[in-house]
Design a protein around this motif. Structure first.
Motif, PDB file in Angstrom:
ATOM      1  N   TYR A  46      75.297 -27.940 -37.631  1.00 31.53           N
ATOM      2  CA  TYR A  46      75.048 -29.594 -37.419  1.00 31.53           C
ATOM      3  C   TYR A  46      74.029 -29.892 -38.770  1.00 31.53           C
ATOM      4  O   TYR A  46      74.300 -31.080 -39.354  1.00 31.53           O
ATOM      5  CB  TYR A  46      74.403 -29.806 -36.312  1.00 31.53           C
ATOM      6  CG  TYR A  46      74.112 -31.295 -36.318  1.00 31.53           C
ATOM      7  CD1 TYR A  46      75.202 -32.325 -36.253  1.00 31.53           C
ATOM      8  CD2 TYR A  46      72.890 -31.650 -36.383  1.00 31.53           C
ATOM      9  CE1 TYR A  46      74.722 -33.680 -35.882  1.00 31.53           C
ATOM     10  CE2 TYR A  46      72.367 -33.216 -36.510  1.00 31.53           C
ATOM     11  CZ  TYR A  46      73.379 -34.139 -36.184  1.00 31.53           C
ATOM     12  OH  TYR A  46      73.233 -35.516 -36.222  1.00 31.53           O
ATOM     13  N   ILE A  47      73.222 -28.774 -39.089  1.00 33.15           N
ATOM     14  CA  ILE A  47      72.298 -29.344 -40.261  1.00 33.15           C
ATOM     15  C   ILE A  47      73.123 -29.617 -41.590  1.00 33.15           C
ATOM     16  O   ILE A  47      72.287 -30.278 -42.404  1.00 33.15           O
ATOM     17  CB  ILE A  47      71.055 -28.172 -40.505  1.00 33.15           C
ATOM     18  CG1 ILE A  47      70.051 -28.730 -41.176  1.00 33.15           C
ATOM     19  CG2 ILE A  47      71.857 -26.846 -41.136  1.00 33.15           C
ATOM     20  CD1 ILE A  47      68.929 -27.654 -41.480  1.00 33.15           C
ATOM     21  N   ASP A  81      66.253 -24.546 -38.049  1.00 32.12           N
ATOM     22  CA  ASP A  81      67.422 -24.672 -37.284  1.00 32.12           C
ATOM     23  C   ASP A  81      67.659 -23.338 -36.467  1.00 32.12           C
ATOM     24  O   ASP A  81      67.991 -22.349 -37.147  1.00 32.12           O
ATOM     25  CB  ASP A  81      68.704 -24.968 -38.300  1.00 32.12           C
ATOM     26  CG  ASP A  81      69.929 -25.460 -37.569  1.00 32.12           C
ATOM     27  OD1 ASP A  81      69.921 -25.391 -36.017  1.00 32.12           O
ATOM     28  OD2 ASP A  81      70.889 -25.893 -38.073  1.00 32.12           O
ATOM     29  N   VAL A  82      67.467 -23.527 -35.189  1.00 28.42           N
ATOM     30  CA  VAL A  82      67.786 -22.391 -34.387  1.00 28.42           C
ATOM     31  C   VAL A  82      69.289 -22.110 -34.085  1.00 28.42           C
ATOM     32  O   VAL A  82      69.725 -21.223 -33.652  1.00 28.42           O
ATOM     33  CB  VAL A  82      66.916 -22.541 -32.700  1.00 28.42           C
ATOM     34  CG1 VAL A  82      65.614 -22.636 -33.088  1.00 28.42           C
ATOM     35  CG2 VAL A  82      67.579 -23.889 -32.206  1.00 28.42           C
ATOM     36  N   VAL A 102      65.904 -21.706 -50.763  1.00 29.28           N
ATOM     37  CA  VAL A 102      64.964 -21.607 -49.347  1.00 29.28           C
ATOM     38  C   VAL A 102      65.982 -21.549 -48.060  1.00 29.28           C
ATOM     39  O   VAL A 102      66.828 -22.430 -48.074  1.00 29.28           O
ATOM     40  CB  VAL A 102      64.251 -22.814 -49.256  1.00 29.28           C
ATOM     41  CG1 VAL A 102      63.466 -22.712 -47.966  1.00 29.28           C
ATOM     42  CG2 VAL A 102      63.415 -22.799 -50.706  1.00 29.28           C
ATOM     43  N   LEU A 103      65.891 -20.563 -47.294  1.00 28.89           N
ATOM     44  CA  LEU A 103      66.315 -20.183 -46.114  1.00 28.89           C
ATOM     45  C   LEU A 103      65.067 -19.668 -45.248  1.00 28.89           C
ATOM     46  O   LEU A 103      64.745 -18.802 -45.190  1.00 28.89           O
ATOM     47  CB  LEU A 103      67.225 -19.270 -46.051  1.00 28.89           C
ATOM     48  CG  LEU A 103      68.688 -19.388 -47.053  1.00 28.89           C
ATOM     49  CD1 LEU A 103      69.645 -18.222 -47.097  1.00 28.89           C
ATOM     50  CD2 LEU A 103      69.384 -20.786 -46.690  1.00 28.89           C
ATOM     51  N   ASN A 108      67.764 -17.031 -36.255  1.00 23.91           N
ATOM     52  CA  ASN A 108      69.291 -16.290 -35.906  1.00 23.91           C
ATOM     53  C   ASN A 108      69.902 -16.005 -37.432  1.00 23.91           C
ATOM     54  O   ASN A 108      71.036 -15.575 -37.200  1.00 23.91           O
ATOM     55  CB  ASN A 108      70.364 -17.253 -35.198  1.00 23.91           C
ATOM     56  CG  ASN A 108      69.512 -17.479 -33.909  1.00 23.91           C
ATOM     57  OD1 ASN A 108      68.880 -16.498 -33.217  1.00 23.91           O
ATOM     58  ND2 ASN A 108      69.573 -18.558 -33.416  1.00 23.91           N
ATOM     59  N   LEU A 109      69.079 -16.126 -38.354  1.00 19.53           N
ATOM     60  CA  LEU A 109      69.363 -15.598 -39.858  1.00 19.53           C
ATOM     61  C   LEU A 109      69.000 -14.102 -39.930  1.00 19.53           C
ATOM     62  O   LEU A 109      67.871 -13.911 -40.039  1.00 19.53           O
ATOM     63  CB  LEU A 109      68.946 -16.371 -40.859  1.00 19.53           C
ATOM     64  CG  LEU A 109      69.416 -16.081 -42.397  1.00 19.53           C
ATOM     65  CD1 LEU A 109      70.885 -16.111 -42.475  1.00 19.53           C
ATOM     66  CD2 LEU A 109      68.668 -16.762 -43.483  1.00 19.53           C
ATOM     67  N   THR A 110      70.035 -13.314 -39.971  1.00 23.88           N
ATOM     68  CA  THR A 110      69.944 -11.939 -39.854  1.00 23.88           C
ATOM     69  C   THR A 110      70.347 -11.152 -40.962  1.00 23.88           C
ATOM     70  O   THR A 110      71.030 -11.749 -41.705  1.00 23.88           O
ATOM     71  CB  THR A 110      70.357 -11.367 -38.485  1.00 23.88           C
ATOM     72  OG1 THR A 110      71.738 -11.600 -38.353  1.00 23.88           O
ATOM     73  CG2 THR A 110      69.506 -11.745 -37.267  1.00 23.88           C
ATOM     74  N   GLY A 111      70.408  -9.405 -40.809  1.00 26.92           N
ATOM     75  CA  GLY A 111      70.909  -8.812 -41.744  1.00 26.92           C
ATOM     76  C   GLY A 111      70.099  -8.544 -42.983  1.00 26.92           C
ATOM     77  O   GLY A 111      68.970  -9.021 -43.024  1.00 26.92           O
TER      78      GLY A 111
END
Length: 302
Positions: A46-47, A81-82, A102-103, A108-111
């Motif tokens: 949604y973001i 943003d979850v 920028v992140l 829930n941003l993984t890896g």
């Protein structure tokens, strides 16, 4: 004649209304295509709902910015943003004019850190903090020679602190704190090739001694707290340095504090929970800028 003229004007206005957005769009079509691929890789969160095909990415899209001269995307900023899930898309490396990436605060941003980021030769700011990223801190980040700000804190990175980051000639701040990094602090961090960056390595699992090469570095801010460092730390200080903030708290450092000479620019000094001996130097009473001073839980006397 008036009717024909009126009809022609209406037709002209109709077509100009349809065609003008396309003709006047500033967004580079290649960049726009890549951004749509990034949106898809993130499962259309949604973001990024403003990223629409009938809107100009330079003027109507949130989270991105364009260079005013070239109209190429030079900034991609997504944070807090979850609901955004997945890994860093490989497509971020296909935005060749990117200067800011920028992140941040995306739990829930993984890896791992995507290797394609090494292609972003114009990148100045890389902030990948407060996420769920893991793996090692990669050596390929040292290829980003224009980087001034590198922030990888509040993640789950493991492995050692890479020597190669000391080769970044324009680096002003290095944040590797609050991860699970192990091993020694590289001696190369006492030999930065360009400017001396603010150094943040706290809240890891670093061991060994602080490199003696730090005597050659004039850090403005250095935070090595909450590790398992031992031995001497006096080389960080010095009368001729302009150090302002030092936090070495909660380690196993052991040296004679009474023999240390501090810079007059010191604002904050936190050495609590170590094994320091000696007495508190009288020189500290002459530091006009000192606002925080903590040497509790040591072995001081006098």
């Amino acid at each position: 004649m008036d009717l024909k003229l009126s009809t022609l004007l209406c037709i002209s206005l109709f077509f100009s209304t349809i065609l003008t957005p396309t003709l006047s769009e500033l967004c580079n079509p290649t960049d726009k295509k890549v951004l749509f691929e990034i949106k898809t890789a993130f499962n259309n969160p949604y973001i990024l709902s403003s990223w629409k095909s009938d809107a100009d990415c330079c003027t109507d899209w949130y989270n991105v910015e364009c260079d005013p001269n070239t109209n190429r995307i030079n900034s991609l900023t997504i944070f807090t943003d979850v609901r955004l899930t997945g890994q860093i898309p490989a497509q971020v490396g296909e935005l060749p004019y990117l200067e800011t990436l920028v992140l941040r605060k995306l739990p829930n941003l993984t890896g791992p850190i995507q290797p394609s980021i090494a292609k972003l030769k114009h990148l100045k700011m890389l902030r990948l903090s407060w996420n769920g990223l893991s793996g090692s801190v990669p050596d390929f980040l040292s290829q980003l020679k224009n980087l001034t700000f590198l922030e990888l804190n509040y993640n789950n990175f493991t492995g050692s602190v890479p020597n190669s980051l000391s080769k970044l000639p324009n680096l002003l701040a290095l944040h590797l704190d609050r991860n699970q990094l192990t091993g020694n602090i590289p001696s190369a961090y006492g030999k930065f090739v360009g400017t001396v960056p603010d150094l943040f390595l706290s809240h890891n699992k670093l061991t060994g001694k602080i490199p003696t090469s730090f005597a050659n570095m004039n850090f403005d801010r250095i935070d090595l707290s909450r590790n398992m460092l031992e031995g001497d730390a006096s080389m960080i200080f010095g009368m001729n340095k302009t150090t302002q903030i030092v936090d070495l708290s909660r380690n196993m450092l052991e040296f004679d504090l009474s023999k240390v000479v501090f810079s007059t620019s010191l604002i904050s000094l936190d050495l609590n929970h170590n094994r320091m001996t000696g007495s508190i130097p009288e020189q500290l009473t002459q530091l006009d800028n000192l606002q925080l001073f903590n040497v509790s839980y040591n072995r001081l006397c006098g």
